[in-house]
Motif scaffolding. Structure first.
Motif, PDB file in Angstrom:
ATOM      1  N   ARG A  68      -2.675   6.024   0.947  1.00  0.00           N
ATOM      2  CA  ARG A  68      -3.768   5.117   1.275  1.00  0.00           C
ATOM      3  C   ARG A  68      -3.719   4.709   2.738  1.00  0.00           C
ATOM      4  O   ARG A  68      -4.759   4.597   3.397  1.00  0.00           O
ATOM      5  CB  ARG A  68      -3.739   3.882   0.379  1.00  0.00           C
ATOM      6  CG  ARG A  68      -4.928   2.969   0.633  1.00  0.00           C
ATOM      7  CD  ARG A  68      -5.015   1.840  -0.349  1.00  0.00           C
ATOM      8  NE  ARG A  68      -5.397   2.372  -1.645  1.00  0.00           N
ATOM      9  CZ  ARG A  68      -5.212   1.739  -2.789  1.00  0.00           C
ATOM     10  NH1 ARG A  68      -4.645   0.553  -2.800  1.00  0.00           N
ATOM     11  NH2 ARG A  68      -5.572   2.271  -3.933  1.00  0.00           N
ATOM     12  N   GLN A 116       0.825  -1.211   0.000  1.00  0.00           N
ATOM     13  CA  GLN A 116       0.000   0.000   0.000  1.00  0.00           C
ATOM     14  C   GLN A 116       0.863   1.266   0.000  1.00  0.00           C
ATOM     15  O   GLN A 116       1.857   1.334   0.711  1.00  0.00           O
ATOM     16  CB  GLN A 116      -0.924   0.017   1.217  1.00  0.00           C
ATOM     17  CG  GLN A 116      -1.811  -1.191   1.342  1.00  0.00           C
ATOM     18  CD  GLN A 116      -2.675  -1.423   0.120  1.00  0.00           C
ATOM     19  OE1 GLN A 116      -3.259  -0.492  -0.429  1.00  0.00           O
ATOM     20  NE2 GLN A 116      -2.748  -2.670  -0.308  1.00  0.00           N
ATOM     21  N   ALA A 172     -10.477   6.670   4.064  1.00  0.00           N
ATOM     22  CA  ALA A 172     -11.026   5.873   2.968  1.00  0.00           C
ATOM     23  C   ALA A 172     -10.039   4.783   2.558  1.00  0.00           C
ATOM     24  O   ALA A 172     -10.436   3.648   2.273  1.00  0.00           O
ATOM     25  CB  ALA A 172     -11.353   6.764   1.778  1.00  0.00           C
ATOM     26  N   GLY A 173      -8.761   5.126   2.556  1.00  0.00           N
ATOM     27  CA  GLY A 173      -7.739   4.139   2.232  1.00  0.00           C
ATOM     28  C   GLY A 173      -7.658   3.034   3.269  1.00  0.00           C
ATOM     29  O   GLY A 173      -7.445   1.865   2.939  1.00  0.00           O
ATOM     30  N   ARG A 174      -7.843   3.401   4.534  1.00  0.00           N
ATOM     31  CA  ARG A 174      -7.837   2.395   5.605  1.00  0.00           C
ATOM     32  C   ARG A 174      -8.953   1.377   5.393  1.00  0.00           C
ATOM     33  O   ARG A 174      -8.755   0.178   5.568  1.00  0.00           O
ATOM     34  CB  ARG A 174      -8.021   3.090   6.948  1.00  0.00           C
ATOM     35  CG  ARG A 174      -7.958   2.156   8.124  1.00  0.00           C
ATOM     36  CD  ARG A 174      -8.247   2.836   9.428  1.00  0.00           C
ATOM     37  NE  ARG A 174      -7.485   4.054   9.606  1.00  0.00           N
ATOM     38  CZ  ARG A 174      -7.562   4.829  10.675  1.00  0.00           C
ATOM     39  NH1 ARG A 174      -8.366   4.512  11.668  1.00  0.00           N
ATOM     40  NH2 ARG A 174      -6.851   5.923  10.760  1.00  0.00           N
ATOM     41  N   GLU A 175     -10.119   1.856   4.982  1.00  0.00           N
ATOM     42  CA  GLU A 175     -11.234   0.953   4.713  1.00  0.00           C
ATOM     43  C   GLU A 175     -10.938   0.053   3.513  1.00  0.00           C
ATOM     44  O   GLU A 175     -11.256  -1.136   3.521  1.00  0.00           O
ATOM     45  CB  GLU A 175     -12.519   1.753   4.478  1.00  0.00           C
ATOM     46  CG  GLU A 175     -13.726   0.907   4.144  1.00  0.00           C
ATOM     47  CD  GLU A 175     -14.128  -0.062   5.239  1.00  0.00           C
ATOM     48  OE1 GLU A 175     -14.853  -1.024   4.915  1.00  0.00           O
ATOM     49  OE2 GLU A 175     -13.725   0.097   6.399  1.00  0.00           O
ATOM     50  N   GLU A 176     -10.304   0.613   2.469  1.00  0.00           N
ATOM     51  CA  GLU A 176      -9.925  -0.198   1.314  1.00  0.00           C
ATOM     52  C   GLU A 176      -8.916  -1.278   1.715  1.00  0.00           C
ATOM     53  O   GLU A 176      -9.002  -2.419   1.255  1.00  0.00           O
ATOM     54  CB  GLU A 176      -9.321   0.689   0.224  1.00  0.00           C
ATOM     55  CG  GLU A 176     -10.309   1.620  -0.435  1.00  0.00           C
ATOM     56  CD  GLU A 176      -9.635   2.613  -1.371  1.00  0.00           C
ATOM     57  OE1 GLU A 176      -8.419   2.475  -1.636  1.00  0.00           O
ATOM     58  OE2 GLU A 176     -10.328   3.532  -1.844  1.00  0.00           O
ATOM     59  N   ILE A 177      -7.979  -0.915   2.569  1.00  0.00           N
ATOM     60  CA  ILE A 177      -6.983  -1.890   3.044  1.00  0.00           C
ATOM     61  C   ILE A 177      -7.671  -2.984   3.852  1.00  0.00           C
ATOM     62  O   ILE A 177      -7.367  -4.166   3.708  1.00  0.00           O
ATOM     63  CB  ILE A 177      -5.892  -1.182   3.874  1.00  0.00           C
ATOM     64  CG1 ILE A 177      -5.070  -0.255   2.987  1.00  0.00           C
ATOM     65  CG2 ILE A 177      -4.996  -2.187   4.571  1.00  0.00           C
ATOM     66  CD1 ILE A 177      -4.150   0.671   3.758  1.00  0.00           C
ATOM     67  N   ARG A 178      -8.612  -2.588   4.702  1.00  0.00           N
ATOM     68  CA  ARG A 178      -9.334  -3.567   5.516  1.00  0.00           C
ATOM     69  C   ARG A 178     -10.110  -4.558   4.645  1.00  0.00           C
ATOM     70  O   ARG A 178     -10.059  -5.764   4.860  1.00  0.00           O
ATOM     71  CB  ARG A 178     -10.290  -2.842   6.471  1.00  0.00           C
ATOM     72  CG  ARG A 178     -10.936  -3.751   7.507  1.00  0.00           C
ATOM     73  CD  ARG A 178     -11.993  -2.997   8.299  1.00  0.00           C
ATOM     74  NE  ARG A 178     -13.154  -2.688   7.482  1.00  0.00           N
ATOM     75  CZ  ARG A 178     -14.110  -3.565   7.185  1.00  0.00           C
ATOM     76  NH1 ARG A 178     -14.033  -4.806   7.592  1.00  0.00           N
ATOM     77  NH2 ARG A 178     -15.140  -3.210   6.446  1.00  0.00           N
ATOM     78  N   GLN A 179     -10.774  -4.034   3.623  1.00  0.00           N
ATOM     79  CA  GLN A 179     -11.522  -4.898   2.706  1.00  0.00           C
ATOM     80  C   GLN A 179     -10.583  -5.828   1.937  1.00  0.00           C
ATOM     81  O   GLN A 179     -10.891  -6.999   1.723  1.00  0.00           O
ATOM     82  CB  GLN A 179     -12.348  -4.053   1.732  1.00  0.00           C
ATOM     83  CG  GLN A 179     -13.484  -3.302   2.373  1.00  0.00           C
ATOM     84  CD  GLN A 179     -14.588  -4.219   2.854  1.00  0.00           C
ATOM     85  OE1 GLN A 179     -14.752  -5.329   2.380  1.00  0.00           O
ATOM     86  NE2 GLN A 179     -15.348  -3.757   3.822  1.00  0.00           N
ATOM     87  N   ALA A 180      -9.427  -5.300   1.507  1.00  0.00           N
ATOM     88  CA  ALA A 180      -8.453  -6.128   0.784  1.00  0.00           C
ATOM     89  C   ALA A 180      -7.899  -7.223   1.693  1.00  0.00           C
ATOM     90  O   ALA A 180      -7.716  -8.361   1.249  1.00  0.00           O
ATOM     91  CB  ALA A 180      -7.319  -5.258   0.246  1.00  0.00           C
TER      92      ALA A 180
END
Length: 144
Positions: free
Chosen positions: A102, A98, A107-115
């Protein structure tokens, strides 16, 4: 005076009737709702994960996070505990790819969590043939 005595007797009779007589005694609704609700449990990866992330320039970016895994069934916690090193490695791998922007944005933290959730479930399905993790939560998220 004759009017108040029957009224008082009626009030007294209502007060003496048990409240269960007015309640809905359908016990099937209580068991149906409790049976329909899943019994979630949480598994915390210990110790916290500390890793680096990609930054611009010569300095290193550090990220420390605590991860809780929400499991649908408490009996799955033994399997998750057995595969904890695999889960930790998957999370570290995702975070290591990452960029700084991010990691540091909400918002990037949420994307990382989902990934991380997707990668963990992908690996656990390959290992156990079942989806063990319902949700992956970052309960501590510190970056520098």
């Amino acid at each position: 005076m004759k009017q108040t005595i029957p009224g008082l007797l009626l009030l007294l009779a209502i007060m003496l009737v048990p409240s269960s007589a007015f309640a809905n005694n359908d016990t099937n609704t209580e068991t149906d709702t409790s049976a329909a609700m899943p019994d979630y449990t949480y598994y915390t990866l210990a110790p916290d994960i500390t890793t680096n992330y990609v930054t611009q320039g010569k300095r290193l970016g550090y990220l420390r996070l605590q991860v809780d895994l929400m499991l649908l069934d408490p009996s799955m916690s033994k399997l998750v505990e057995h595969h904890a090193p695999l889960i930790r490695d998957a999370i570290i791998t995702v975070i290591g790819q990452q960029p700084e922007a991010r990691v540091q944005s909400l918002a990037g933290r949420e994307e990382i969590r989902q990934a991380c959730l997707a990668k963990v479930n992908e690996l656990l399905i390959a290992e156990t043939n079942q989806k063990l993790v319902t949700e992956l939560l970052f309960t501590k998220y510190l970056f520098q």
